[in-house]
Scaffold this active site. Structure first.
Site, short mmCIF file in Angstrom:
data_model
loop_
_atom_site.label_atom_id
_atom_site.label_comp_id
_atom_site.label_asym_id
_atom_site.label_seq_id
_atom_site.Cartn_x
_atom_site.Cartn_y
_atom_site.Cartn_z
N CYS A 136 75.07 15.34 48.55
CA CYS A 136 74.02 16.11 48.52
C CYS A 136 74.22 17.65 48.62
CB CYS A 136 73.18 15.55 49.91
SG CYS A 136 71.66 16.38 50.10
N ILE A 137 73.89 18.26 49.55
CA ILE A 137 73.92 19.62 49.63
C ILE A 137 75.49 20.20 49.89
CG2 ILE A 137 73.29 20.06 51.91
CD1 ILE A 137 72.78 22.51 48.75
#
Length: 221
Positions: A136-137
């Site tokens: 994800c991030i």
């Protein structure tokens, strides 16, 4: 012989900690593949606390390690106790906690810094040539861990990708059900909820990431 995998959590909840779906999918897949897992988190205050029903900030303080214990059912240790030499690979699920608690990317963008204990541990895995999976991030940490030229993905979000490029990373666009691998560095990343619309989509990419990270731990067997 089963492999030992360290997982870094960043709290509990997408807006101020570790993304719960991503964390649980990661832990489930590792267990399905027979890996031994230990969870770690920094023993620090969260940047802030978000009401996940309204999205508004709440006037209270919570501890990242204590909140991470919610996901790990209590089986989580202070990251100061983690030693890369004891593990075969490292995986970091996403959620805003990766950008707010493990680093300050959410505030500083390309000028961010990473929590010193998190950075020291991740760098130890990288220097030992051990695989790392960023979800994800959390690939926002990649350039800080590996230095300029590292290849990773957060999906196709233009602004975030531009920040990663500015930090020295090489961003590759990636579908939610796929992974990007920096073969030289044994770094695997997947977009998950940076791109995914539902838990099934997210699981497809995370499962592929976990499987590939585990494959990489067997390269020298």
């Amino acid at each position: 012989m089963s492999k030992k995998i360290a997982v870094i959590l960043s709290g509990c909840g997408v807006y101020d900690g570790a993304e719960i779906h991503e964390s649980v999918i990661t832990l489930l897949r590792l267990d399905q593949r027979g890996a031994q897992v230990e969870c770690f988190a920094p023993n620090i205050p969260q940047l802030h606390v978000i009401n996940h029903l309204t999205g508004e900030e709440m006037p209270e303080s919570r501890n990242v390690l204590v909140e991470s214990a919610r996901i790990a059912r209590g089986a989580v240790k202070d990251i100061s106790e983690a030693n890369a030499a004891d593990f075969d690979a490292l995986i970091v699920p996403g959620g805003f906690g990766a950008a707010k608690n493990l680093s300050n990317f959410a505030v500083e963008g390309a000028g961010c810094s990473v929590n010193p204990q998190v950075l020291e541990l991740a760098e130890a895995f990288a220097e030992a040539g051990k695989p790392i999976g960023l979800i994800c991030i959390s690939p926002a940490l990649a350039a800080k861990i590996y230095g300029p030229g590292v290849t990773c993905t957060i999906g196709n979000d233009a602004d975030t990708a531009a920040a990663l490029d500015k930090m020295g990373a090489t961003h590759h666009e990636c579908a939610v059900d796929d992974i990007v691998e920096d073969k030289a560095r044994k770094l695997v990343s997947t977009p998950a909820y940076m791109l995914g619309k539902n838990i099934s989509e997210v699981a497809s990419g995370i499962n592929k990431l976990v499987d590939r990270v585990l494959e990489l731990t067997h390269e020298n067997d």
